[in-house]
Motif scaffolding. Structure first.
Motif, PDB file in Angstrom:
ATOM      1  N   HIS A   1       0.847  -1.204   0.000  1.00 24.18           N
ATOM      2  CA  HIS A   1       0.000   0.000   0.000  1.00 24.18           C
ATOM      3  C   HIS A   1       0.880   1.251   0.000  1.00 24.18           C
ATOM      4  CE1 HIS A   1      -3.653  -2.338   0.745  1.00 24.18           C
ATOM      5  NE2 HIS A   1      -3.027  -2.967   1.706  1.00 24.18           N
ATOM      6  N   ASP A   2       1.865   1.294  -0.897  1.00 26.42           N
ATOM      7  CA  ASP A   2       2.864   2.367  -0.840  1.00 26.42           C
ATOM      8  C   ASP A   2       2.572   3.540  -1.767  1.00 26.42           C
ATOM      9  OD1 ASP A   2       3.390   1.153  -3.264  1.00 26.42           O
ATOM     10  OD2 ASP A   2       5.539   0.894  -2.917  1.00 26.42           O
TER      11      ASP A   2
ATOM     12  N   PHE B   1      -5.954   1.017   0.878  1.00 21.44           N
ATOM     13  CA  PHE B   1      -6.054   0.088   2.007  1.00 21.44           C
ATOM     14  C   PHE B   1      -7.531  -0.068   2.379  1.00 21.44           C
ATOM     15  CE2 PHE B   1      -6.441  -0.820   6.508  1.00 21.44           C
ATOM     16  CZ  PHE B   1      -5.456  -1.784   6.732  1.00 21.44           C
TER      17      PHE B   1
ATOM     18  N   LEU C   1       2.992  -7.006   8.503  1.00 22.24           N
ATOM     19  CA  LEU C   1       3.714  -6.084   7.643  1.00 22.24           C
ATOM     20  C   LEU C   1       5.191  -6.473   7.659  1.00 22.24           C
ATOM     21  CD1 LEU C   1       3.468  -3.538   5.881  1.00 22.24           C
ATOM     22  CD2 LEU C   1       4.000  -2.192   7.934  1.00 22.24           C
TER      23      LEU C   1
ATOM     24  N   GLU D   1       7.423   4.810   2.005  1.00 23.97           N
ATOM     25  CA  GLU D   1       6.444   3.731   1.887  1.00 23.97           C
ATOM     26  C   GLU D   1       5.515   3.692   3.095  1.00 23.97           C
ATOM     27  OE1 GLU D   1       9.287   0.380  -0.089  1.00 23.97           O
ATOM     28  OE2 GLU D   1      10.068   1.871   1.315  1.00 23.97           O
TER      29      GLU D   1
ATOM     30  N   LEU E   1       1.467   4.175   3.391  1.00 24.94           N
ATOM     31  CA  LEU E   1       0.588   3.205   4.050  1.00 24.94           C
ATOM     32  C   LEU E   1      -0.310   3.899   5.056  1.00 24.94           C
ATOM     33  CD1 LEU E   1      -0.355   0.355   4.967  1.00 24.94           C
ATOM     34  CD2 LEU E   1       1.642   0.320   6.488  1.00 24.94           C
TER      35      LEU E   1
END
Length: 367
Positions: free
Chosen positions: A81-82, A88, A107, A130, A134
């Motif tokens: 989810h970067d 998300f 994670l 990243e 997220l």
């Protein structure tokens, strides 16, 4: 104390559950237990049950056991989810949450190609891009999630990766950095942090070194297996698998995390005794659990394992601080696909009132 009755179904009905994607009936509510869970989703009585599906989808697993899971478990990387184009949660997780289930995700500090992100680099901010992405995606989801929260386990089973990813101190620094970043980005209230170990006896001393501190951990977790697919020995019994629960030091079980976590102490392989620092009353989660069946263990072994869980966990209340049991429906030897007797035994376990306390939220739209 509540009373409960085992649910028994004819073999033909169980066999039908293996192929029909429609659930039969609903969960049995915990008699005498009407209190909602805590702010970090600790049930007021009993425990949650859930699944980390692999060889089956969530829907297939629920059809196999004839019961809804309460926790859906996924494994993510820093690249999952970067960016804003990777919202998300992922579709399967979103569907699970909208259906009233809780969501747990691991994670792992690496990219989608498997490249390792050393813990020291994470702790120093080398992957903040990243992680901020997220957190932004989590914030966007939370804005319309009606107060729902999700469980987050940073780098589950880190004992396996000390050396490859860095030192125990590096892991602690990386874990704390992630929590601090969630605070700074305003999403700490949407996350329930789980510290998840393997729980093996030979690693007792490592847990103290790897523990980030009570202020950074909401739930403790470990991943006990009655038998691993790669193991050549017979599957272990449930008491050996989950660990000792008596008032003294646990020096008899392969998995000793429970005694370590609850303050009784666990004996390391060299004879030294260790116990969790700080609060001995934190809730505990089996983030993965299972026992091997066909490959190295029979279906009867699995049946006995889940029947023992009924006896020791439900009837005798021997593990009161384990508040979530998340089954690993993964490799074929641990899954009970095509094993109706094992599926029935598991159903009988999770259909008890003990495993059906009031949920933290309903399905989307109140369904």
């Amino acid at each position: 104390m509540w009373s409960w009755q085992r649910l028994v179904r004819p073999a033909a009905v169980v066999a039908a559950l293996l192929v029909e994607p429609v659930l039969v009936g609903g969960p049995v509510a915990a008699a005498g237990c009407d209190q909602p869970p805590s702010a970090i989703y600790v049930p007021a009585c009993g425990a949650w049950q859930g699944v980390a599906p692999d060889v089956q989808t969530l829907a297939e697993f629920e059809s196999t056991i004839g019961q809804r899971a309460q926790i859906y478990h996924e494994f993510l990387t820093f690249q999952s989810h970067d960016s804003p184009t990777k919202p998300f949660p992922k579709p399967a997780a979103r569907e699970a949450i909208d259906g009233g289930r809780m969501y747990l995700f691991n994670l792992k500090p690496r990219n989608s190609a498997g490249t390792i992100y050393p813990w020291a680099d994470v702790a120093s901010g080398g992957h903040d891009g990243e992680l901020h992405a997220l957190m932004a995606n989590i914030a966007q989801w939370a804005a319309t999630a009606g107060g729902r929260k999700v469980f987050l386990a940073f780098h589950h089973e880190p004992e396996d990766d000390v050396g490859a990813y860095g030192t125990a101190a590096d892991y602690v620094a990386a874990y704390r950095h992630l929590v601090d970043l969630a605070v700074a980005d305003g999403v700490r209230g949407s996350l329930i942090f789980v510290w998840d170990m393997t729980g093996y006896q030979r690693r007792v001393h490592e847990w103290n070194e790897l523990y980030p501190g009570d202020g950074y951990v909401d739930w403790l977790g470990y991943d006990p297996y009655g038998g691993l697919c790669t193991g050549t020995g017979a599957p272990g019994g449930l008491a050996t698998t989950l660990g000792g629960t008596g008032p003294g030091v646990d020096d008899s079980s392969e998995y000793r995390f429970y005694a370590w976590a609850t303050g009784a102490g666990a004996r390391d392989a060299d004879g030294s005794v260790w116990a969790k620092p700080g609060d001995p009353g934190k809730p505990i989660m089996l983030a993965e659990w299972a026992t091997k069946g066909a490959d190295g263990g029979s279906e009867a072994d699995q049946v006995q394992f889940y029947r023992d869980a009924e006896r020791l966990v439900v009837e005798q209340g021997r593990y009161p601080q384990i508040k979530a049991f998340v089954h690993w429906q993964g490799s074929e030897c641990n899954a009970f696909v095509g094993r109706p007797a094992a599926a029935q035994a598991y159903h009988d376990l999770v259909a008890t009132p003990y495993f059906n306390p009031p949920l933290p939220y309903p399905a989307a739209g109140g369904q």
